[in-house]
Design a protein around this motif. Structure first.
Motif, PDB file in Angstrom:
ATOM      1  N   UNK A 232      19.644  -4.675  89.949  1.00  0.00           N
ATOM      2  CA  UNK A 232      20.397  -5.853  89.512  1.00  0.00           C
ATOM      3  C   UNK A 232      21.840  -5.792  90.008  1.00  0.00           C
ATOM      4  N   UNK A 233      22.431  -4.603  89.931  1.00  0.00           N
ATOM      5  CA  UNK A 233      23.806  -4.428  90.424  1.00  0.00           C
ATOM      6  C   UNK A 233      23.854  -4.620  91.936  1.00  0.00           C
ATOM      7  N   UNK A 234      22.880  -4.035  92.637  1.00  0.00           N
ATOM      8  CA  UNK A 234      22.844  -4.157  94.101  1.00  0.00           C
ATOM      9  C   UNK A 234      22.725  -5.615  94.522  1.00  0.00           C
ATOM     10  N   UNK A 235      21.896  -6.369  93.806  1.00  0.00           N
ATOM     11  CA  UNK A 235      21.669  -7.764  94.164  1.00  0.00           C
ATOM     12  C   UNK A 235      22.932  -8.595  93.967  1.00  0.00           C
ATOM     13  N   UNK A 236      23.576  -8.412  92.835  1.00  0.00           N
ATOM     14  CA  UNK A 236      24.704  -9.273  92.517  1.00  0.00           C
ATOM     15  C   UNK A 236      25.939  -8.915  93.345  1.00  0.00           C
ATOM     16  N   UNK A 237      26.029  -7.665  93.801  1.00  0.00           N
ATOM     17  CA  UNK A 237      27.167  -7.255  94.620  1.00  0.00           C
ATOM     18  C   UNK A 237      26.827  -7.294  96.106  1.00  0.00           C
ATOM     19  N   UNK A 238      25.632  -7.852  96.427  1.00  0.00           N
ATOM     20  CA  UNK A 238      25.197  -8.039  97.817  1.00  0.00           C
ATOM     21  C   UNK A 238      25.192  -6.720  98.589  1.00  0.00           C
ATOM     22  N   UNK A 239      24.739  -5.653  97.921  1.00  0.00           N
ATOM     23  CA  UNK A 239      24.644  -4.358  98.582  1.00  0.00           C
ATOM     24  C   UNK A 239      23.225  -4.153  99.100  1.00  0.00           C
ATOM     25  N   UNK A 240      23.091  -3.528 100.280  1.00  0.00           N
ATOM     26  CA  UNK A 240      21.777  -3.340 100.879  1.00  0.00           C
ATOM     27  C   UNK A 240      21.007  -2.212 100.209  1.00  0.00           C
ATOM     28  N   UNK A 241      21.679  -1.086  99.936  1.00  0.00           N
ATOM     29  CA  UNK A 241      20.983   0.094  99.444  1.00  0.00           C
ATOM     30  C   UNK A 241      21.182   0.277  97.942  1.00  0.00           C
ATOM     31  N   UNK A 243      21.196   3.152  95.594  1.00  0.00           N
ATOM     32  CA  UNK A 243      21.194   4.610  95.576  1.00  0.00           C
ATOM     33  C   UNK A 243      22.307   5.125  94.667  1.00  0.00           C
ATOM     34  N   UNK A 244      22.436   6.460  94.620  1.00  0.00           N
ATOM     35  CA  UNK A 244      23.439   7.066  93.747  1.00  0.00           C
ATOM     36  C   UNK A 244      24.851   6.673  94.169  1.00  0.00           C
ATOM     37  N   UNK A 245      25.065   6.519  95.480  1.00  0.00           N
ATOM     38  CA  UNK A 245      26.399   6.145  95.953  1.00  0.00           C
ATOM     39  C   UNK A 245      26.823   4.786  95.402  1.00  0.00           C
ATOM     40  N   UNK A 246      25.866   3.838  95.351  1.00  0.00           N
ATOM     41  CA  UNK A 246      26.181   2.514  94.811  1.00  0.00           C
ATOM     42  C   UNK A 246      26.584   2.624  93.347  1.00  0.00           C
ATOM     43  N   UNK A 247      25.841   3.413  92.569  1.00  0.00           N
ATOM     44  CA  UNK A 247      26.138   3.533  91.150  1.00  0.00           C
ATOM     45  C   UNK A 247      27.477   4.244  90.931  1.00  0.00           C
ATOM     46  N   UNK A 248      27.786   5.224  91.771  1.00  0.00           N
ATOM     47  CA  UNK A 248      29.091   5.898  91.670  1.00  0.00           C
ATOM     48  C   UNK A 248      30.221   4.932  92.014  1.00  0.00           C
ATOM     49  N   UNK A 249      29.979   4.106  93.040  1.00  0.00           N
ATOM     50  CA  UNK A 249      30.973   3.103  93.429  1.00  0.00           C
ATOM     51  C   UNK A 249      31.187   2.101  92.294  1.00  0.00           C
ATOM     52  N   UNK A 250      30.077   1.699  91.656  1.00  0.00           N
ATOM     53  CA  UNK A 250      30.164   0.747  90.549  1.00  0.00           C
ATOM     54  C   UNK A 250      30.984   1.338  89.400  1.00  0.00           C
ATOM     55  N   UNK A 251      30.713   2.585  89.040  1.00  0.00           N
ATOM     56  CA  UNK A 251      31.452   3.235  87.961  1.00  0.00           C
ATOM     57  C   UNK A 251      32.943   3.350  88.311  1.00  0.00           C
ATOM     58  N   UNK A 252      33.222   3.600  89.587  1.00  0.00           N
ATOM     59  CA  UNK A 252      34.614   3.689  90.016  1.00  0.00           C
ATOM     60  C   UNK A 252      35.315   2.351  89.846  1.00  0.00           C
TER      61      UNK A 252
END
Length: 599
Positions: A232-241, A243-252
């Motif tokens: 859901x986060x990947x879709x709304x932020x238009x991210x392709x992958x 993965x853990x990096x996306x979730x770390x980026x989101x938390x940041x």
């Protein structure tokens, strides 16, 4: 980004005086929290018993009380009366040792006002409470000192992370509970679940609340729950992958500043959310507002959305019908909405159908009541009986396709292939649909347009499918659109690719592969599976592609398609199974050596 600290900008960013008034109090609270990190700092909910307190600061023994008045121009006699009343109310407080009273305003004091301020202090010094007036310039200076100016004086656009933030529906009728829910959200002490059966308007209410409160937080985010939090986060932020990096980026992003306040609205949550491993990432970093048909979620305050009253339902019908109604017609509408459980979605659909009907509104309503509901297909919950009312066939009659043009019919069939994700503008061009025809269908309510593309109500989509003759034959002729590899270019966002993913999945149920190039549908699907990280389905899709190719005689064309598919599959498997990736690349190499050794 350069931030211009101006209370005029502040007023503009927060939607005028009314919106800025609430935000001003929040900004003052934020400032005081930064300046008094070892003390308790709290806002007091506005009420008759608030004791004249907007924000208080306590060190455990003594209390400072702050009144935040959003006065941007002259302090008139009526405003002085408000100020005096606020001060005198704190004198009524018992067992509270007040050692300071402060009035905060976003303005510069005039010479005359400074004189009045001194008179006010001298008049009330007998009560032994130090009185301080804080003007807008001093507030900005103090906010700069604790580095929160960018937070409160930057445009909202820079603080809303989602690529497809919703907007208030023009036809929306505000519910009486909206202000109460807004207060709950702004208090930030509890997550909120907006619960209710299908068609009651949960999403519309949440969209309205999002628009009201998004400017009052450092970061705001709107998402629709799809399978899990990470997707859901990947879709709304238009991210392709995903993965853990996306979730770390989101938390940041959720913790880029000290004492950051975040708000996340997550729409259409289902039972999978209860066990979602990433659910804590949302709840620990933001105030979460969820809409769901579930009755409760652990740790959430639940607000159950009840049906509108008869009068409110009639008003909803009027908004979408956009024409005048007699009192007799309004009575028929009330009878109609009670018969169908007061679903706001149904009211909207009936009103749109009435708007495009050639029948007189009175005849139209009488006919609906006579026809009743006796259909098959899609179902909508009946609030009173807690059962399902089947309505697709009945609405199909209201939305009859008999008298529409072949062009419209072709467009509607294509749109009915997609699910709730909808289709992007490029798809409209590929099926050679004219802007004029699309515009007419939008005007009639068949199709809905927003920033991402075009959508169709699930009920209307089902109605169209029920009416189309030769549906299977038409599907077979759509191959030319869906085998077009330009439709799936990497430049598209994850949302746009998801729209095509839905269409491809549906078309595979009907399509007959008559030549090798038809199998490129699987190539497109493999790429989308990789994009969404749906690797559990990869084996079956690759297997189906090979199976379909083997039905054709071995030749150079089949080998070329096979090379492309093995290449796409190998790249996808690299993320989940290196052994299978190697097998795919070796298979591709064998085909290249056998058929393309000279090229």
């Amino acid at each position: 980004m350069n931030t211009i600290e101006s209370w005029d900008n502040f007023t503009r960013y927060y939607g005028g005086i009314v919106g800025a008034r609430d935000c001003f109090e929040l900004a003052c609270e934020d400032l005081l929290k930064h300046e008094n990190s070892t003390c308790e700092v709290h806002r007091v909910k506005a009420s008759r018993g608030d004791g004249g307190i907007d924000v208080y600061v306590s060190n455990g023994k003594l209390i400072q009380i702050f009144q935040c008045k959003f006065f941007v121009d002259t302090l008139t006699s009526s405003r002085w009366k408000q100020i005096e009343n606020s001060f005198y109310r704190i004198l009524e407080l018992e067992d509270i040792h007040v050692n300071g009273w402060f009035l905060c305003v976003p303005k510069e004091f005039t010479k005359e006002e400074i004189v009045e301020i001194e008179k006010f202090k001298n008049k009330n010094c007998v009560y032994g409470i130090p009185i301080t007036f804080v003007d807008g310039n001093e507030l900005i200076s103090r906010m700069k000192a604790v580095n929160i100016c960018e937070k409160w004086f930057s445009p909202i656009l820079h603080r809303c992370l989602c690529t497809n933030a919703p907007h208030k529906c023009p036809e929306y009728i505000e519910r009486a509970e909206t202000n109460t829910l807004k207060e709950v959200i702004l208090d930030g002490e509890h997550h909120l679940l907006i619960s209710g059966i299908g068609g009651m308007g949960k999403t519309t209410l949440a969209e309205n609340l999002f628009e009201e409160v998004k400017m009052m937080f450092d970061v705001s985010l709107w998402m629709t729950y799809k399978e899990n939090v990470a997707s859901s986060i990947a879709m709304v932020m238009a991210e392709k992958n995903v993965d853990e990096d996306l979730m770390l980026y989101f938390k940041k992003m959720m913790n880029s500043k000290n004492n950051q306040r975040n708000i996340i609205f997550i729409d259409d949550v289902d039972s999978k959310y209860l066990f979602d491993k990433d659910r804590d990432i949302l709840e620990q970093n933001a105030v979460v507002i969820a809409t769901s048909r579930m009755e409760s979620v652990s740790g959430y305050t639940t607000y159950v959305l009840e049906p509108f009253s008869d009068i409110e339902c009639v008003n909803v019908f009027k908004r979408y019908y956009k024409r005048s109604l007699s009192s007799q017609d309004e009575n028929l509408i009330a009878e109609l909405v009670n018969q169908f459980g007061k679903s706001t979605l149904l009211i909207e659909l009936f009103a749109r159908a009435a708007n495009k009907s050639s029948k007189d509104i009175h005849v139209f309503l009488v006919d609906i009541l006579k026809l009743g509901v006796s259909s098959v297909g899609i179902r909508v919950q009946n609030n009173k009986e807690k059962t399902y009312v089947k309505i697709a066939e009945h609405l199909a009659n209201l939305y009859s396709l008999e008298n529409i043009t072949d062009e419209w019919k072709r467009i509607l069939i294509n749109f009915s292939l997609s699910s709730e994700r909808g289709v992007i503008a490029k798809f409209v061009k590929i099926i050679n649909a004219s802007e004029e025809d699309i515009g007419d269908l939008v005007e009639f309510g068949w199709i809905k347009r927003n920033t991402q593309g075009f959508y169709m109500h699930a009920l209307i989509r089902e109605c169209i499918r029920n009416q189309i003759e030769g549906y299977d034959d038409y599907i077979a002729n759509l191959k030319e659109f869906y085998t077009n590899r330009e439709l799936y270019q990497d430049e598209y966002s994850i949302i746009e690719k998801g729209m095509h993913f839905d269409i491809i999945i549906r078309i595979l149920k009907f399509i007959k592969f008559t030549c090798e190039q038809d199998v490129y549908i699987f190539y497109n699907l493999i790429q989308l599976l990789d994009c969404f990280a749906y690797y559990d389905s990869l084996d079956s899709v690759v297997g189906l592609a090979v199976q379909e190719l083997e039905k054709f005689e071995e030749n150079k064309i089949r080998a070329k398609v096979g090379c492309d598919i093995f290449n796409a599959a190998g790249l996808a498997y690299l993320s989940c199974d290196k052994t299978k990736a190697l097998i795919c690349f070796l298979s591709e190499e064998q085909l290249l050596d056998k058929f393309f050794v000279d090229n």
